[in-house]
Scaffold this active site. Structure first.
Site, PDB file in Angstrom:
ATOM      1  N   GLY A  27       0.833  -1.201   0.000  1.00 11.78           N
ATOM      2  CA  GLY A  27       0.000   0.000   0.000  1.00 11.78           C
ATOM      3  C   GLY A  27       0.862   1.242   0.000  1.00 11.78           C
ATOM      4  O   GLY A  27       2.002   1.227  -0.470  1.00 11.78           O
ATOM      5  N   CYS A  28       0.321   2.325   0.522  1.00  8.96           N
ATOM      6  CA  CYS A  28       1.042   3.602   0.568  1.00  8.96           C
ATOM      7  C   CYS A  28       2.383   3.410   1.280  1.00  8.96           C
ATOM      8  O   CYS A  28       2.438   2.920   2.408  1.00  8.96           O
ATOM      9  CB  CYS A  28       0.204   4.645   1.294  1.00  8.96           C
ATOM     10  SG  CYS A  28       1.060   6.213   1.560  1.00  8.96           S
ATOM     11  N   PHE A  29       3.466   3.817   0.619  1.00 12.52           N
ATOM     12  CA  PHE A  29       4.789   3.527   1.179  1.00 12.52           C
ATOM     13  C   PHE A  29       5.126   4.315   2.428  1.00 12.52           C
ATOM     14  O   PHE A  29       6.024   3.954   3.169  1.00 12.52           O
ATOM     15  CB  PHE A  29       5.902   3.628   0.137  1.00 12.52           C
ATOM     16  CG  PHE A  29       5.993   4.872  -0.717  1.00 12.52           C
ATOM     17  CD1 PHE A  29       5.537   6.107  -0.326  1.00 12.52           C
ATOM     18  CD2 PHE A  29       6.598   4.760  -1.969  1.00 12.52           C
ATOM     19  CE1 PHE A  29       5.666   7.232  -1.145  1.00 12.52           C
ATOM     20  CE2 PHE A  29       6.735   5.878  -2.798  1.00 12.52           C
ATOM     21  CZ  PHE A  29       6.262   7.117  -2.380  1.00 12.52           C
ATOM     22  N   TRP A  30       4.425   5.395   2.716  1.00  9.94           N
ATOM     23  CA  TRP A  30       4.743   6.198   3.896  1.00  9.94           C
ATOM     24  C   TRP A  30       4.594   5.399   5.186  1.00  9.94           C
ATOM     25  O   TRP A  30       5.484   5.405   6.032  1.00  9.94           O
ATOM     26  CB  TRP A  30       3.867   7.434   3.968  1.00  9.94           C
ATOM     27  CG  TRP A  30       4.048   8.430   2.870  1.00  9.94           C
ATOM     28  CD1 TRP A  30       5.146   8.612   2.072  1.00  9.94           C
ATOM     29  CD2 TRP A  30       3.093   9.406   2.462  1.00  9.94           C
ATOM     30  NE1 TRP A  30       4.922   9.634   1.192  1.00  9.94           N
ATOM     31  CE2 TRP A  30       3.673  10.144   1.407  1.00  9.94           C
ATOM     32  CE3 TRP A  30       1.805   9.727   2.877  1.00  9.94           C
ATOM     33  CZ2 TRP A  30       2.998  11.185   0.771  1.00  9.94           C
ATOM     34  CZ3 TRP A  30       1.144  10.770   2.244  1.00  9.94           C
ATOM     35  CH2 TRP A  30       1.745  11.485   1.195  1.00  9.94           C
ATOM     36  N   VAL A  32       4.275   2.086   5.485  1.00  9.40           N
ATOM     37  CA  VAL A  32       5.093   0.870   5.440  1.00  9.40           C
ATOM     38  C   VAL A  32       6.521   1.203   5.877  1.00  9.40           C
ATOM     39  O   VAL A  32       7.127   0.477   6.666  1.00  9.40           O
ATOM     40  CB  VAL A  32       5.059   0.235   4.034  1.00  9.40           C
ATOM     41  CG1 VAL A  32       5.926  -1.022   3.990  1.00  9.40           C
ATOM     42  CG2 VAL A  32       3.622  -0.085   3.621  1.00  9.40           C
TER      43      VAL A  32
END
Length: 181
Positions: A27-30, A32
């Protein structure tokens, strides 16, 4: 509010002889990135794009869905402190691996779930963990397990984005992660 730093940092590489690389998309890399930053044994993280066909992807191009890239996190870790199996557990616990090309309200192929393995040992461990994790779901896990290919660092303003926004990235921190854009 200042302007966004669109410069591209160098791609993360190993800094220690005994360290290893791992790459995950969930999903959104922020968020993760932040979940991995908090783990002892993770030496450094970098958000970027991988698994696509454009050799100069930008955030805007990746979000358009035309490049085939996933938003991903590449990390360097010390296997004496944290094992690849532990990283896989963190990965599986971070997201819903049955949602296909989305995570929650984030929809598109760039938000797909994927494990990009760097060697055959990582591949074998990833496959075994996927088989084990599937027992927790009534629907198929859609996570791809594919060889790590070229990784392109995201623009500088994406690096450590949630930490820059005031969220705790300290080792061992267990504060809830709030993702926003």
């Amino acid at each position: 509010m200042g302007t966004k730093d669109l410069s591209i940092p160098p791609v993360l590489e190993k800094t220690q002889g005994s360290s290893q690389l791992a790459t995950f998309a969930a999903g959104c890399f922020w968020s993760v990135e932040l979940v991995f930053q908090r783990k002892e044994g993770v030496l450094q993280t970098q958000v970027g794009y991988t698994g696509g066909h454009d050799n100069k992807p930008s955030y805007e191009a990746v979000c358009s869905g035309t490049t085939g890239h996933a938003e991903a996190v590449r990390l360097e870790y010390d296997p004496k402190t944290i094992s690849y199996n532990n990283l896989l557990t963190i990965f599986w616990n971070k997201h819903n691996p049955t949602q296909g090309n989305r995570q929650g309200g984030d929809i598109g192929t760039q938000y797909r779930s994927a494990i990009f393995y760097h060697d055959e040992e990582q591949r074998n461990l990833a496959e075994a963990s996927k088989t084990e994790r599937q027992k927790n779901y009534d629907v198929p896990i859609t996570t791809e397990i594919v060889p790590a290919g070229p990784f392109y660092a995201a623009e500088q303003y994406h690096q450590g984005y949630l930490e820059k926004g005031g969220q705790c990235a300290a080792k061992g921190c267990s504060d809830n992660i709030r993702c926003y854009g």
